[in-house]
Design a protein around this motif. Sequence first.
Motif, short mmCIF file in Angstrom:
data_model
loop_
_atom_site.label_atom_id
_atom_site.label_comp_id
_atom_site.label_asym_id
_atom_site.label_seq_id
_atom_site.Cartn_x
_atom_site.Cartn_y
_atom_site.Cartn_z
N SER A 248 -6.08 9.36 5.22
CA SER A 248 -6.40 9.26 6.67
C SER A 248 -6.98 8.81 7.07
N PHE A 249 -8.31 8.42 6.52
CA PHE A 249 -9.64 7.30 7.10
C PHE A 249 -8.73 6.33 7.17
N MET A 250 -8.43 5.54 6.14
CA MET A 250 -8.14 4.95 6.05
C MET A 250 -7.27 4.27 7.11
N LEU A 251 -6.50 5.38 7.10
CA LEU A 251 -5.20 4.69 8.85
C LEU A 251 -6.07 4.31 9.47
N GLY A 252 -6.72 5.54 10.04
CA GLY A 252 -7.42 6.20 10.73
C GLY A 252 -8.36 4.68 11.49
N TYR A 253 -9.02 4.50 9.94
CA TYR A 253 -9.82 2.45 10.63
C TYR A 253 -8.88 1.64 10.47
N HIS A 254 -8.08 2.26 10.15
CA HIS A 254 -6.92 0.81 10.82
C HIS A 254 -6.69 1.09 12.23
#
Length: 317
Positions: free
Chosen positions: A109-115
């Motif tokens: 979720s953090f990686m998708l949110g950063y994207h």
Amino acid sequence: MSSTSVLAGTAAPRPAEPGRRRRRGGGLHSPHVLWLTVPSLVWFAVFSVGPLAAMFVIATLRWKGLLYEPTFVGTENIGHVLDDPAFFDAVRNSAIQVAVVIPVMIPLSFMLGYHLSTKPRGYRVLSVLYFSPGLISISVTGMIFYGVLSPDGGVNGVLRLLGLDSWVTPWLADPATALPSLVAIDLWRGIGWTAVLFAARLASVPADVIEAARIDGAGRLRTMWQIAFPMVKDYVRTLAMLQYLWTLFTSAALILLLTKGGPGTSSTTLSYLVYAKAFAQRDLGYSQAVGVALLVLGVAGMLLIRALLRSSTEDTR
């Protein structure tokens, strides 16, 4: 007498001493202001403290329901819980569920949110798509995956089409795959929703910090994990605790719709065991004794997450 002499004889007002404040009615500590908190305190006592205290009281009773007379049995229900193999199966399944969901969901979720926070092309559409699974009601979600995971459903149909007949299985009726199927559904529902929340928090990270990291030669992964992640670590901890509680306490509805805790107890969690004992077997005392154990695990898990994701500012205190 001249006007200048009158002005000279008039005592000049003394300047206010530094650090000294004039109080009018007591400020925020005034009894009139404190009375405004009474409705919220009453609400908290009735709807939060009251049910919590009732759970501990009911755990000491033998009670089949509202139409029956309760009998005080003390700690007898705790003994029944500790002698029941179904309880330990539920503890194991709940531990597996949160041990898989939280470590997988939060980083993804953090990686998708950063994207999303970098505002790629079509990021508004992506935000809607990520958030959509969390907006679907639990009953609709259950119907969707009941069809997808049924013996003649979508997953097995794709496997047969690819020639992987040996992988075809009744996903929700097989003890080896029932719980993993429920975990996969939890991840499907939660990853995108949490990613949008992360993107909203990452939008407040100063752009000049990210830009300075890129100028210094930091790549996307290094910027994401070594710059952005520490700056929102407190928010990561909060979302991890919320997702932990959500997974631990609300799994009963999906299990009721798809597996009913089976086959056997292979997909029974503590949350579902509380429901099954209270409403299916009419043993409220046993149910609330399990509820006490669920509460203890919830508090212990939050303390563990808080310790593991302690921010750097807290470490220096």
